[in-house]
Design an enzyme around this catalytic site. Structure first.
Site, mmCIF file in Angstrom:
data_model
loop_
_atom_site.group_PDB
_atom_site.id
_atom_site.type_symbol
_atom_site.label_atom_id
_atom_site.label_comp_id
_atom_site.label_asym_id
_atom_site.label_seq_id
_atom_site.Cartn_x
_atom_site.Cartn_y
_atom_site.Cartn_z
ATOM 1 N N GLU A 85 -1.785 9.148 7.747
ATOM 2 C CA GLU A 85 -1.036 10.010 6.822
ATOM 3 C C GLU A 85 0.456 9.918 7.154
ATOM 4 O O GLU A 85 0.861 10.055 8.300
ATOM 5 C CB GLU A 85 -1.554 11.447 6.932
ATOM 6 C CG GLU A 85 -1.097 12.361 5.826
ATOM 7 C CD GLU A 85 0.338 12.817 6.010
ATOM 8 O OE1 GLU A 85 1.132 12.638 5.068
ATOM 9 O OE2 GLU A 85 0.646 13.343 7.104
ATOM 10 N N SER A 86 1.270 9.680 6.121
ATOM 11 C CA SER A 86 2.656 9.279 6.347
ATOM 12 C C SER A 86 3.534 10.386 6.931
ATOM 13 O O SER A 86 4.385 10.111 7.782
ATOM 14 C CB SER A 86 3.270 8.767 5.041
ATOM 15 O OG SER A 86 3.273 9.770 4.046
ATOM 16 N N CYS A 184 2.573 11.145 -4.844
ATOM 17 C CA CYS A 184 1.823 11.537 -3.659
ATOM 18 C C CYS A 184 0.637 12.404 -4.055
ATOM 19 O O CYS A 184 0.752 13.291 -4.915
ATOM 20 C CB CYS A 184 2.740 12.285 -2.694
ATOM 21 S SG CYS A 184 1.878 12.993 -1.269
ATOM 22 N N ASP A 191 6.407 8.051 -5.880
ATOM 23 C CA ASP A 191 6.354 6.871 -5.023
ATOM 24 C C ASP A 191 6.677 5.662 -5.891
ATOM 25 O O ASP A 191 5.973 5.396 -6.869
ATOM 26 C CB ASP A 191 4.967 6.707 -4.395
ATOM 27 C CG ASP A 191 4.598 7.848 -3.469
ATOM 28 O OD1 ASP A 191 5.482 8.346 -2.752
ATOM 29 O OD2 ASP A 191 3.417 8.252 -3.469
ATOM 30 N N GLU A 224 -1.990 3.207 -0.443
ATOM 31 C CA GLU A 224 -3.098 2.299 -0.141
ATOM 32 C C GLU A 224 -4.214 2.422 -1.177
ATOM 33 O O GLU A 224 -4.830 1.426 -1.575
ATOM 34 C CB GLU A 224 -3.656 2.600 1.254
ATOM 35 C CG GLU A 224 -2.636 2.493 2.378
ATOM 36 C CD GLU A 224 -1.947 3.815 2.695
ATOM 37 O OE1 GLU A 224 -1.525 3.991 3.845
ATOM 38 O OE2 GLU A 224 -1.820 4.667 1.782
#
Length: 276
Positions: A85-86, A184, A191, A224
């Site tokens: 998780e970013s 997101c 994004d 992803e």
């Protein structure tokens, strides 16, 4: 465990306190299976590849307390149990800021160990010192850009039915678009990405592909997951013999994420695009 329940446990979208002391416990994994269930690829994936992360805000202290900086490249394999998780990744990197390490190799090995444990897969880490920064030249994705096609668009949620191909014509080509945008999954922040699609098989209609890529514009999903959805829907609708999908997302918080999926070739170079 449901996706909503799991995602609610993440720090993403919540106020948090920052720490500048090394804290590997900040990393949070997200099971890849959550999205792959919908795509029916939990047990067997029709692709291989990796998620390439680039980090531009990595800093730590050496043994004498002097700050060091580096550019970081992280390769997370597609078959790791979890993606990273970013936001938790950013918080984790911040925890290096006032932490002392004996060497750059110590930092690299620490990153690799922690990220591999989080992803439940072997994560490779490469660190580049300021003397090596000139290696990160702006490049362009190879292929034919389809963005200038004059089309009407009214669909802003992904729909594989938008994809069209000519099964009487076989084509080998690489198509590029800079119009991919998704949001997101949790915060709904935008994004932005450029994407390249290389295939051999029934000729994909360029205008239809562009409409399809634009249809992600109001879709909420992790980077992803979007790339895997694009791969699977092209594979299902157009049935190419060979297919690669490579998206280069713009950075947020000093990190960019660049998923690559293919059923026939190794990962492309770690291009740095103008928007990155």
């Amino acid at each position: 465990m449901t996706q909503d329940y799991f995602l609610d446990q993440l720090t993403l979208g919540k106020s948090v306190s920052y720490t500048d002391q090394y804290a590997p416990q900040l990393l949070q994994p997200v099971p890849r299976s959550l999205n792959r269930q919908e795509l029916n690829i939990v047990e067997s994936q029709p692709f291989h590849g990796e998620d390439i992360w680039n980090g531009y805000e990595l800093s730590w202290l050496n043994a004498k307390g002097k700050p060091c900086v580096a550019i970081m490249q992280v390769n997370v394999p597609f078959d790791s149990t979890h993606l990273i998780e970013s936001k938790s990744f950013k918080l984790y990197l911040n925890s290096f800021n006032q932490s002392r390490f004996n060497s750059i190799e110590h930092v690299r090995q620490t990153l690799s160990n922690d990220l591999s444990q989080c992803a439940d897969g072997q994560v490779d880490v490469f660190l580049y010192t300021p003397a090596q920064f000139n290696a990160f030249q702006v490049a362009a994705l190879p292929g034919l850009c389809i963005d200038d096609i004059d089309i009407d668009v009214n669909q802003y949620q992904p729909d594989g039915n938008l994809l069209l191909c000519d099964r009487n014509s076989v084509q080998s080509e690489t198509l590029v678009s800079h119009l991919l945008k998704s949001n997101c999954l949790i915060t709904h922040q935008p994004d932005w990405a450029s994407i390249a699609i290389r295939y051999h098989g029934p000729a994909i209609d360029h205008a239809a592909l562009l409409r399809y890529l634009i249809s992600f514009r109001q879709h909420n999903e992790f980077h992803e997951q979007c790339v895997e959805r694009i791969f699977c829907e092209i594979q299902q609708r157009c049935q190419p013999d060979k297919l690669s999908v490579y998206a280069r997302y713009t950075r947020r918080g000093g990190l960019d994420i660049n998923p690559f999926r293919s059923n026939f070739e190794t990962c492309w170079p770690n291009y740095r695009l103008a928007r990155q």
